[in-house]
Enzyme design. Sequence first.
Site, PDB file in Angstrom:
ATOM      1  N   ARG A   1       0.867  -1.184   0.000  1.00 16.04           N
ATOM      2  CA  ARG A   1       0.000   0.000   0.000  1.00 16.04           C
ATOM      3  C   ARG A   1       0.899   1.227   0.000  1.00 16.04           C
ATOM      4  NH1 ARG A   1      -3.657   2.164   5.062  1.00 16.04           N
ATOM      5  NH2 ARG A   1      -1.816   3.442   5.417  1.00 16.04           N
TER       6      ARG A   1
ATOM      7  N   GLU B   1     -13.430  -1.495   6.993  1.00 12.98           N
ATOM      8  CA  GLU B   1     -12.704  -1.686   8.254  1.00 12.98           C
ATOM      9  C   GLU B   1     -13.472  -1.128   9.448  1.00 12.98           C
ATOM     10  OE1 GLU B   1      -9.054   0.348   7.155  1.00 12.98           O
ATOM     11  OE2 GLU B   1      -9.574   1.999   8.488  1.00 12.98           O
TER      12      GLU B   1
ATOM     13  N   ASP C   1      -5.170   3.766   0.203  1.00 16.06           N
ATOM     14  CA  ASP C   1      -6.279   3.996   1.149  1.00 16.06           C
ATOM     15  C   ASP C   1      -6.702   5.464   1.087  1.00 16.06           C
ATOM     16  OD1 ASP C   1      -8.064   3.999   3.234  1.00 16.06           O
ATOM     17  OD2 ASP C   1      -6.693   3.105   4.708  1.00 16.06           O
TER      18      ASP C   1
ATOM     19  N   ARG D   1     -13.522  -5.536   4.051  1.00 13.65           N
ATOM     20  CA  ARG D   1     -12.435  -5.388   5.029  1.00 13.65           C
ATOM     21  C   ARG D   1     -12.860  -5.610   6.477  1.00 13.65           C
ATOM     22  NH1 ARG D   1      -7.807  -3.758   4.605  1.00 13.65           N
ATOM     23  NH2 ARG D   1      -7.699  -2.040   6.075  1.00 13.65           N
TER      24      ARG D   1
ATOM     25  N   GLU E   1      -9.043   1.840  -1.453  1.00 17.65           N
ATOM     26  CA  GLU E   1      -9.744   1.497  -0.201  1.00 17.65           C
ATOM     27  C   GLU E   1     -10.546   2.666   0.355  1.00 17.65           C
ATOM     28  OE1 GLU E   1      -6.987  -0.048   2.676  1.00 17.65           O
ATOM     29  OE2 GLU E   1      -8.213   0.627   4.348  1.00 17.65           O
TER      30      GLU E   1
ATOM     31  N   GLU F   1      -4.045  -7.430   5.381  1.00 16.32           N
ATOM     32  CA  GLU F   1      -3.175  -6.302   5.730  1.00 16.32           C
ATOM     33  C   GLU F   1      -2.212  -6.703   6.853  1.00 16.32           C
ATOM     34  OE1 GLU F   1      -5.339  -2.933   7.218  1.00 16.32           O
ATOM     35  OE2 GLU F   1      -3.628  -1.578   7.001  1.00 16.32           O
TER      36      GLU F   1
ATOM     37  N   TYR G   1      -3.307  11.394   6.497  1.00 12.12           N
ATOM     38  CA  TYR G   1      -3.428  10.035   6.981  1.00 12.12           C
ATOM     39  C   TYR G   1      -2.291   9.158   6.430  1.00 12.12           C
ATOM     40  CZ  TYR G   1      -4.503   5.204   7.054  1.00 12.12           C
ATOM     41  OH  TYR G   1      -4.363   3.871   7.220  1.00 12.12           O
TER      42      TYR G   1
ATOM     43  N   HIS H   1      -9.160   6.538   2.906  1.00  8.23           N
ATOM     44  CA  HIS H   1      -9.565   6.766   4.297  1.00  8.23           C
ATOM     45  C   HIS H   1     -10.816   7.636   4.408  1.00  8.23           C
ATOM     46  CE1 HIS H   1      -8.601   6.682   8.647  1.00  8.23           C
ATOM     47  NE2 HIS H   1      -7.946   5.583   8.288  1.00  8.23           N
TER      48      HIS H   1
ATOM     49  N   TRP I   1     -11.934  11.749   9.113  1.00  8.29           N
ATOM     50  CA  TRP I   1     -10.482  11.561   9.219  1.00  8.29           C
ATOM     51  C   TRP I   1     -10.055  10.320   8.438  1.00  8.29           C
ATOM     52  CZ3 TRP I   1      -7.606   7.561  11.614  1.00  8.29           C
ATOM     53  CH2 TRP I   1      -6.204   7.756  11.497  1.00  8.29           C
TER      54      TRP I   1
END
Length: 402
Positions: free
Chosen positions: A147, A262, A210, A283, A236, A339, A159, A212, A402
């Site tokens: 990643r 996630e 990602d 995820r 992601e 991951e 991030y 995020h 975030w």
Amino acid sequence: MKITNAYVNITSPGRNFVTLKIETDEGIHGLGDGTLNGRELSVASYLTEHVIPCIIGRDPFQTEDIWQYLYRGAYWRRGPVTMAAIAAVDVALWDIKGKALNTPVYNLLGGKSREGILVYAHANGKDIDHALEDVARHKEMGFKAIRVQSGIPGLATTYGISKGPGRYEPAERGLPSEYEWSSELYLRHVSKLFAQVREVFGDELHLLHDCHHRLTPIEAGRLGKELEPFHLFWMEDPTPAELQEGYKIIREHTTTPIAVGEVFNSIWDAHDLIRNQWIDYLRMTLVHGGGFTHLKKAADFADLYHVRTGFHGATDLSPVTMAAALHFDTAIHNFGIQELMPHTDETDAVFPHQYSFKDGLMVPGDAPGLGVELDESLAAKYPYQRAYLPVNRKLDGTLTDW
Ligand code: KDG
Ligand code: MG
């Protein structure tokens, strides 16, 4: 066999972890992870005050009935605190089952479907050059999937990038710090990063990224389209997923594969995403998704729609979850990728484990149960320390994801 005792351990060998230990009348014990980053004490209290009294005296082999008892029996369903607590119990009970039957947990979930688990590492840098150096370092370590995140020109923080020389850790001690965000600056930058990564490292490496949860669906569609020439393994969490049909817009604009989940804690967070084939990878993982009992059903449902797993494995998921995830990844048919964000040496010492990494793959080991333990006297040397994830503001001060 009967559950005779259970208690919660909280330790902070570099970051906070919540671990449930369940003991039985046959001297066999099991471990489950209940860590919820930045909200650890809520899960600990939920377990101690509301869950443990209800499981004493039960047969630890009754994983389905105990799961239903804790889920349906609470009346209040789902939510990250509840589901992390249920997961801690469920994973500890599967650990006990494996130890009692003298077999690794993957054998109870279907047996080996593969010999090794493809894992992805995190490479990051304050700018593109530093990110490229970090990709080279991880490639050298044997990773086949990486990643890549980099700092964004014009933004002081973002991030996935460590603020100082140390390794990146999402939670920070003390009260939440504030990061800044601009989708405009980010979108200008990301395709330049991946163009360079492909130019330097060629086509072999699996690349992931990602977002995020920071983009709108249409921004994510644009980014996915711009990244198509660099054929990512996945993009992601492009956008927050409470509004599941937002992913329809992304899907309509790009063939870049999408991973999400996630922060999910039940199949109901992903039901529309999966049955409409708006995503490629799920995820949601064991600690936040109710343990083996619920994740097995979610993964089997996803399999019907060509959706594979890509379990979250950041440092806030303890070695107990990493061990459990590797057993799960070994057994299920629709595994995609796992991951791996390595824990500190202190954490690895507190949780001695059987799992290992070699040539880009991991294996759970063949010890009965999960193959992970908790050194409680070492854990006691690292008391809980308050820590939070950062919050994010747009350049005009508006609070954002975030
Ligand atoms: O607790 C939050 C972290 O686990 C998260 O920020 C890490 O997004 C993450 C990832 O993909 O590992
Ligand atoms: Mg993520």
